[in-house]
Scaffold this motif. Structure first.
Motif, PDB file in Angstrom:
ATOM      1  N   ALA A 150       0.897  -1.316  -0.032  1.00 50.70           N
ATOM      2  CA  ALA A 150       0.136  -0.012  -0.044  1.00 50.70           C
ATOM      3  C   ALA A 150       0.719   1.225   0.007  1.00 50.70           C
ATOM      4  O   ALA A 150       0.503   2.109  -0.903  1.00 50.70           O
ATOM      5  CB  ALA A 150      -0.742   0.067   1.159  1.00 50.70           C
TER       6      ALA A 150
ATOM      7  N   CYS B 213       2.228   1.709  -3.496  1.00 57.34           N
ATOM      8  CA  CYS B 213       1.336   2.418  -4.332  1.00 57.34           C
ATOM      9  C   CYS B 213       0.927   3.770  -4.025  1.00 57.34           C
ATOM     10  O   CYS B 213       0.923   4.511  -5.068  1.00 57.34           O
ATOM     11  CB  CYS B 213      -0.204   1.700  -4.102  1.00 57.34           C
ATOM     12  SG  CYS B 213      -0.066   0.019  -4.909  1.00 57.34           S
TER      13      CYS B 213
ATOM     14  N   GLN C  62      -5.233  11.799  -3.012  1.00 59.97           N
ATOM     15  CA  GLN C  62      -5.464  10.952  -3.880  1.00 59.97           C
ATOM     16  C   GLN C  62      -4.508   9.611  -3.904  1.00 59.97           C
ATOM     17  O   GLN C  62      -4.987   8.513  -4.244  1.00 59.97           O
ATOM     18  CB  GLN C  62      -5.295  11.487  -5.481  1.00 59.97           C
ATOM     19  CG  GLN C  62      -6.561  12.436  -5.784  1.00 59.97           C
ATOM     20  CD  GLN C  62      -6.262  13.764  -5.180  1.00 59.97           C
ATOM     21  OE1 GLN C  62      -5.019  14.205  -4.710  1.00 59.97           O
ATOM     22  NE2 GLN C  62      -7.317  14.549  -5.139  1.00 59.97           N
TER      23      GLN C  62
ATOM     24  N   TRP D 178      -5.800   7.308  -1.151  1.00 53.67           N
ATOM     25  CA  TRP D 178      -6.714   6.649  -1.628  1.00 53.67           C
ATOM     26  C   TRP D 178      -6.331   5.448  -2.417  1.00 53.67           C
ATOM     27  O   TRP D 178      -6.891   4.544  -2.390  1.00 53.67           O
ATOM     28  CB  TRP D 178      -7.816   7.547  -2.310  1.00 53.67           C
ATOM     29  CG  TRP D 178      -9.111   6.935  -2.845  1.00 53.67           C
ATOM     30  CD1 TRP D 178      -9.425   6.724  -4.040  1.00 53.67           C
ATOM     31  CD2 TRP D 178      -9.884   6.064  -2.041  1.00 53.67           C
ATOM     32  NE1 TRP D 178     -10.526   5.766  -4.091  1.00 53.67           N
ATOM     33  CE2 TRP D 178     -11.100   5.452  -2.835  1.00 53.67           C
ATOM     34  CE3 TRP D 178     -10.136   5.786  -0.760  1.00 53.67           C
ATOM     35  CZ2 TRP D 178     -11.830   4.734  -2.713  1.00 53.67           C
ATOM     36  CZ3 TRP D 178     -11.124   5.064  -0.107  1.00 53.67           C
ATOM     37  CH2 TRP D 178     -11.828   4.381  -1.012  1.00 53.67           C
ATOM     38  N   SER D 179      -5.342   5.619  -3.436  1.00 54.39           N
ATOM     39  CA  SER D 179      -4.598   4.691  -4.230  1.00 54.39           C
ATOM     40  C   SER D 179      -4.229   3.412  -3.013  1.00 54.39           C
ATOM     41  O   SER D 179      -4.443   2.328  -3.484  1.00 54.39           O
ATOM     42  CB  SER D 179      -3.570   5.231  -4.806  1.00 54.39           C
ATOM     43  OG  SER D 179      -3.899   6.180  -5.863  1.00 54.39           O
TER      44      SER D 179
ATOM     45  N   ILE E 274      -5.077   2.793  -0.119  1.00 55.11           N
ATOM     46  CA  ILE E 274      -6.554   2.582   0.798  1.00 55.11           C
ATOM     47  C   ILE E 274      -7.351   1.194  -0.329  1.00 55.11           C
ATOM     48  O   ILE E 274      -7.613   0.093   0.029  1.00 55.11           O
ATOM     49  CB  ILE E 274      -7.448   3.327   1.145  1.00 55.11           C
ATOM     50  CG1 ILE E 274      -6.726   4.177   2.444  1.00 55.11           C
ATOM     51  CG2 ILE E 274      -8.604   2.655   1.566  1.00 55.11           C
ATOM     52  CD1 ILE E 274      -7.511   5.279   2.817  1.00 55.11           C
ATOM     53  N   LYS E 275      -7.107   1.797  -1.871  1.00 55.17           N
ATOM     54  CA  LYS E 275      -8.129   1.055  -2.502  1.00 55.17           C
ATOM     55  C   LYS E 275      -7.341  -0.491  -2.895  1.00 55.17           C
ATOM     56  O   LYS E 275      -7.957  -1.342  -3.173  1.00 55.17           O
ATOM     57  CB  LYS E 275      -8.200   1.668  -3.804  1.00 55.17           C
ATOM     58  CG  LYS E 275      -9.354   2.704  -4.081  1.00 55.17           C
ATOM     59  CD  LYS E 275      -9.344   3.252  -5.383  1.00 55.17           C
ATOM     60  CE  LYS E 275      -7.985   4.034  -5.997  1.00 55.17           C
ATOM     61  NZ  LYS E 275      -8.477   4.637  -7.220  1.00 55.17           N
ATOM     62  N   ILE E 276      -6.051  -0.406  -2.801  1.00 59.00           N
ATOM     63  CA  ILE E 276      -5.498  -1.660  -2.994  1.00 59.00           C
ATOM     64  C   ILE E 276      -5.386  -2.568  -1.904  1.00 59.00           C
ATOM     65  O   ILE E 276      -5.763  -3.885  -1.853  1.00 59.00           O
ATOM     66  CB  ILE E 276      -3.815  -1.691  -3.632  1.00 59.00           C
ATOM     67  CG1 ILE E 276      -3.016  -2.849  -3.964  1.00 59.00           C
ATOM     68  CG2 ILE E 276      -3.183  -1.217  -1.908  1.00 59.00           C
ATOM     69  CD1 ILE E 276      -3.636  -3.023  -5.130  1.00 59.00           C
TER      70      ILE E 276
ATOM     71  N   VAL F 161      -8.168  -2.734   0.071  1.00 59.21           N
ATOM     72  CA  VAL F 161      -9.626  -3.246  -0.041  1.00 59.21           C
ATOM     73  C   VAL F 161      -9.529  -4.309  -1.170  1.00 59.21           C
ATOM     74  O   VAL F 161     -10.311  -5.446  -0.822  1.00 59.21           O
ATOM     75  CB  VAL F 161     -10.486  -2.106  -0.350  1.00 59.21           C
ATOM     76  CG1 VAL F 161     -11.829  -2.657  -0.857  1.00 59.21           C
ATOM     77  CG2 VAL F 161     -10.671  -1.081   0.830  1.00 59.21           C
ATOM     78  N   PHE F 162      -8.901  -4.121  -2.071  1.00 54.48           N
ATOM     79  CA  PHE F 162      -8.824  -5.048  -3.124  1.00 54.48           C
ATOM     80  C   PHE F 162      -8.119  -6.346  -2.534  1.00 54.48           C
ATOM     81  O   PHE F 162      -8.745  -7.547  -2.918  1.00 54.48           O
ATOM     82  CB  PHE F 162      -8.060  -4.642  -4.477  1.00 54.48           C
ATOM     83  CG  PHE F 162      -8.038  -5.679  -5.494  1.00 54.48           C
ATOM     84  CD1 PHE F 162      -9.010  -5.948  -6.315  1.00 54.48           C
ATOM     85  CD2 PHE F 162      -6.552  -6.269  -5.766  1.00 54.48           C
ATOM     86  CE1 PHE F 162      -8.726  -6.929  -7.417  1.00 54.48           C
ATOM     87  CE2 PHE F 162      -6.448  -7.137  -6.784  1.00 54.48           C
ATOM     88  CZ  PHE F 162      -7.659  -7.618  -7.546  1.00 54.48           C
TER      89      PHE F 162
ATOM     90  N   GLY G 290     -10.323  -8.387   0.239  1.00 50.49           N
ATOM     91  CA  GLY G 290     -11.976  -8.245  -0.202  1.00 50.49           C
ATOM     92  C   GLY G 290     -12.933  -8.705   0.837  1.00 50.49           C
ATOM     93  O   GLY G 290     -12.444  -9.203   1.738  1.00 50.49           O
TER      94      GLY G 290
END
Length: 129
Positions: A82, A85, A98, A101-102, A104-106, A108-109, A112
């Protein structure tokens, strides 16, 4: 054998070091009076911080290169990924929100909803019993 013999040796050494660190942190938290279940929680948090620190220092990437398959351990590896990223997003010129958020998104992915559901069920089973 698919990889080079030294890659296997390094994977064993680095993986063993990370595992020893995780076990030592559990033992430390137990020694200062933290309950068994909470000591594991604190160990996971400790390993996440460890992964971030090793990534910022550039050590984690070197470990990944030595082992050819990566030094991925739950939470420490995910936290390190993370941070990478987020760093890549900043290099691309994205602003901090932003970039954050990149990262955090990884996460979450990677973790899952299936894993989250399993964690909730496990928590219910452990704490209800």
């Amino acid at each position: 054998m698919l990889g080079k013999p030294m890659e296997y040796i390094w994977a064993f050494i680095i993986g063993g070091f990370i595992s020893i660190l995780a076990q030592a942190s559990i033992m430390f938290y137990r020694a200062i009076g933290v309950s068994a279940s909470w000591s594991v929680t604190w160990m996971l948090a400790t390993m996440a911080v460890f992964g971030v620190i090793m990534t910022v220092l550039g050590v984690y990437r070197k470990w990944e290169e030595k082992t050819a398959i990566g030094a991925y351990m739950p939470f420490s590896g995910a936290a390190a990924f993370a941070v990478e990223c987020m760093s890549d997003a900043l290099v691309r010129g994205e602003k901090m929100p932003q970039a954050l958020w990149s990262g955090i998104k990884i996460l979450v992915f990677l973790y899952g909803s299936g894993i989250i559901v399993c964690m909730i069920i496990a928590a219910i089973v452990v704490y209800a019993g």
